[in-house]
Design a protein around this motif. Structure first.
Motif, mmCIF file in Angstrom:
data_model
loop_
_atom_site.group_PDB
_atom_site.id
_atom_site.type_symbol
_atom_site.label_atom_id
_atom_site.label_comp_id
_atom_site.label_asym_id
_atom_site.label_seq_id
_atom_site.Cartn_x
_atom_site.Cartn_y
_atom_site.Cartn_z
ATOM 1 N N HIS A 51 0.838 -1.194 0.000
ATOM 2 C CA HIS A 51 0.000 0.000 0.000
ATOM 3 C C HIS A 51 0.882 1.256 0.000
ATOM 4 O O HIS A 51 1.876 1.319 0.723
ATOM 5 C CB HIS A 51 -0.917 0.000 1.228
ATOM 6 C CG HIS A 51 -1.990 1.026 1.141
ATOM 7 N ND1 HIS A 51 -1.768 2.350 1.415
ATOM 8 C CD2 HIS A 51 -3.288 0.929 0.759
ATOM 9 C CE1 HIS A 51 -2.883 3.029 1.230
ATOM 10 N NE2 HIS A 51 -3.817 2.186 0.827
ATOM 11 N N PRO A 52 0.534 2.269 -0.803
ATOM 12 C CA PRO A 52 1.389 3.467 -0.864
ATOM 13 C C PRO A 52 1.547 4.194 0.473
ATOM 14 O O PRO A 52 2.616 4.741 0.744
ATOM 15 C CB PRO A 52 0.705 4.355 -1.899
ATOM 16 C CG PRO A 52 -0.621 3.760 -2.175
ATOM 17 C CD PRO A 52 -0.590 2.338 -1.728
ATOM 18 N N LEU A 53 0.536 4.204 1.314
ATOM 19 C CA LEU A 53 0.688 4.863 2.617
ATOM 20 C C LEU A 53 1.634 4.083 3.528
ATOM 21 O O LEU A 53 2.388 4.679 4.305
ATOM 22 C CB LEU A 53 -0.664 5.056 3.299
ATOM 23 C CG LEU A 53 -1.530 6.167 2.713
ATOM 24 C CD1 LEU A 53 -2.911 6.163 3.352
ATOM 25 C CD2 LEU A 53 -0.863 7.522 2.867
ATOM 26 N N HIS A 54 1.610 2.782 3.431
ATOM 27 C CA HIS A 54 2.559 1.954 4.187
ATOM 28 C C HIS A 54 3.973 2.272 3.724
ATOM 29 O O HIS A 54 4.881 2.468 4.544
ATOM 30 C CB HIS A 54 2.237 0.475 3.984
ATOM 31 C CG HIS A 54 3.034 -0.445 4.852
ATOM 32 N ND1 HIS A 54 4.384 -0.657 4.675
ATOM 33 C CD2 HIS A 54 2.670 -1.203 5.915
ATOM 34 C CE1 HIS A 54 4.823 -1.518 5.578
ATOM 35 N NE2 HIS A 54 3.797 -1.849 6.346
ATOM 36 N N ARG A 55 4.168 2.346 2.415
ATOM 37 C CA ARG A 55 5.498 2.649 1.872
ATOM 38 C C ARG A 55 5.971 4.031 2.312
ATOM 39 O O ARG A 55 7.137 4.225 2.646
ATOM 40 C CB ARG A 55 5.502 2.530 0.352
ATOM 41 C CG ARG A 55 5.363 1.094 -0.133
ATOM 42 C CD ARG A 55 5.689 0.935 -1.607
ATOM 43 N NE ARG A 55 4.931 1.795 -2.474
ATOM 44 C CZ ARG A 55 3.789 1.461 -3.088
ATOM 45 N NH1 ARG A 55 3.280 0.251 -2.909
ATOM 46 N NH2 ARG A 55 3.177 2.305 -3.886
ATOM 47 N N ARG A 56 5.065 5.004 2.332
ATOM 48 C CA ARG A 56 5.432 6.364 2.739
ATOM 49 C C ARG A 56 5.790 6.412 4.234
ATOM 50 O O ARG A 56 6.725 7.104 4.633
ATOM 51 C CB ARG A 56 4.339 7.346 2.383
ATOM 52 C CG ARG A 56 4.167 7.446 0.851
ATOM 53 C CD ARG A 56 3.196 8.490 0.435
ATOM 54 N NE ARG A 56 3.704 9.829 0.630
ATOM 55 C CZ ARG A 56 4.586 10.450 -0.151
ATOM 56 N NH1 ARG A 56 5.067 9.820 -1.198
ATOM 57 N NH2 ARG A 56 4.963 11.676 0.104
ATOM 58 N N ALA A 57 5.045 5.676 5.051
ATOM 59 C CA ALA A 57 5.350 5.621 6.484
ATOM 60 C C ALA A 57 6.707 4.959 6.712
ATOM 61 O O ALA A 57 7.520 5.441 7.516
ATOM 62 C CB ALA A 57 4.250 4.877 7.233
ATOM 63 N N SER A 58 6.973 3.869 5.999
ATOM 64 C CA SER A 58 8.273 3.184 6.117
ATOM 65 C C SER A 58 9.409 4.110 5.698
ATOM 66 O O SER A 58 10.447 4.168 6.368
ATOM 67 C CB SER A 58 8.292 1.920 5.258
ATOM 68 O OG SER A 58 7.423 0.946 5.775
ATOM 69 N N ALA A 59 9.200 4.844 4.615
ATOM 70 C CA ALA A 59 10.235 5.776 4.146
ATOM 71 C C ALA A 59 10.462 6.885 5.176
ATOM 72 O O ALA A 59 11.607 7.289 5.423
ATOM 73 C CB ALA A 59 9.831 6.368 2.796
ATOM 74 N N ALA A 60 9.391 7.375 5.789
ATOM 75 C CA ALA A 60 9.516 8.442 6.784
ATOM 76 C C ALA A 60 10.329 7.985 7.992
ATOM 77 O O ALA A 60 11.077 8.764 8.580
ATOM 78 C CB ALA A 60 8.135 8.921 7.232
ATOM 79 N N LEU A 61 10.185 6.720 8.353
ATOM 80 C CA LEU A 61 10.923 6.186 9.501
ATOM 81 C C LEU A 61 12.284 5.615 9.104
ATOM 82 O O LEU A 61 13.104 5.303 9.967
ATOM 83 C CB LEU A 61 10.105 5.113 10.213
ATOM 84 C CG LEU A 61 8.826 5.607 10.874
ATOM 85 C CD1 LEU A 61 8.101 4.457 11.557
ATOM 86 C CD2 LEU A 61 9.109 6.711 11.872
ATOM 87 N N GLY A 62 12.486 5.419 7.811
ATOM 88 C CA GLY A 62 13.768 4.894 7.339
ATOM 89 C C GLY A 62 13.978 3.433 7.614
ATOM 90 O O GLY A 62 15.109 2.968 7.675
ATOM 91 N N SER A 63 12.871 2.687 7.797
ATOM 92 C CA SER A 63 12.995 1.251 8.038
ATOM 93 C C SER A 63 11.711 0.544 7.613
ATOM 94 O O SER A 63 10.631 1.145 7.616
ATOM 95 C CB SER A 63 13.282 0.975 9.516
ATOM 96 O OG SER A 63 12.195 1.395 10.302
ATOM 97 N N PRO A 64 11.840 -0.740 7.254
ATOM 98 C CA PRO A 64 10.636 -1.480 6.887
ATOM 99 C C PRO A 64 9.735 -1.672 8.103
ATOM 100 O O PRO A 64 10.216 -1.760 9.241
ATOM 101 C CB PRO A 64 11.167 -2.819 6.370
ATOM 102 C CG PRO A 64 12.573 -2.906 6.843
ATOM 103 C CD PRO A 64 13.050 -1.529 7.159
#
Length: 179
Positions: free
Chosen positions: A135-148
């Motif tokens: 999901h794009p929001l999951h990917r954006r949250a992961s990118a914001a935190l810098g980790s999967p």
């Protein structure tokens, strides 16, 4: 991402959320106020505010025709130094000079506080969804935190002011379990 991969549901239990998280997903009040009541320090970190293509499932909810850009805002909410929520808001850009003029100037103040302080703003029903790494929001949250991140749950609702919609989506990060 196929349309069948996830669906926004009117009940957190239907979205598959764990029992402990359901009260967070279903609470009709201010998420900001709920977090603040459970921590000593609260912070909003603005990740970005910009014109961007809305996600396909957002377009109709904010009244945009295909191909048009939305104004989006993404933030992380921190409780006692831990990131607990990734929030994504979207609205029609024309509403920045009208119904939602305050959205441009809110800065690092919580949007939720402004939404619940104005009696002219109406909130629509909450819906919840399970977000996988696709999901794009999951990917954006992961990118914001810098980790999967593991599978996440989110809630969203439409707020209306002067008959103009603002869609707010709140993605619960793993550290929400500490509150």
């Amino acid at each position: 991402m196929s349309r069948q991969e996830f669906r926004w549901k009117p009940d957190p239990a239907l979205a598959g959320a764990p029992t402990w998280l359901r009260p967070w997903l279903a609470d009709p009040g201010s998420l900001t106020a709920r977090i603040v009541a459970r921590c000593d320090s609260f912070e909003v970190r603005v990740l970005g505010e910009r014109r961007a293509r809305p996600f396909p499932d957002e377009r109709a909810l904010i009244g945009l025709p295909p191909g048009r850009y939305a104004w989006t805002r993404e933030v992380l909410l921190f409780a006692d130094g831990l990131p607990v929520v990734f929030a994504h808001s979207a609205l029609a850009p024309r509403d920045l000079n009208g119904a939602w003029h305050m959205a441009q100037a809110i800065g690092s103040r919580p949007l939720g506080a402004a939404l619940f302080a104005d009696p002219s703003i109406c909130r629509g029903p909450l819906s919840a969804a399970r977000l996988t790494a696709r999901h794009p929001l999951h990917r954006r949250a992961s990118a914001a935190l810098g980790s999967p991140l593991p599978t996440l749950w989110a809630r969203r609702s439409r707020f209306c002011r002067l008959d103009r919609p603002l869609l707010v989506t709140e993605v619960f990060l793993p550290d929400i379990a500490r509150l």
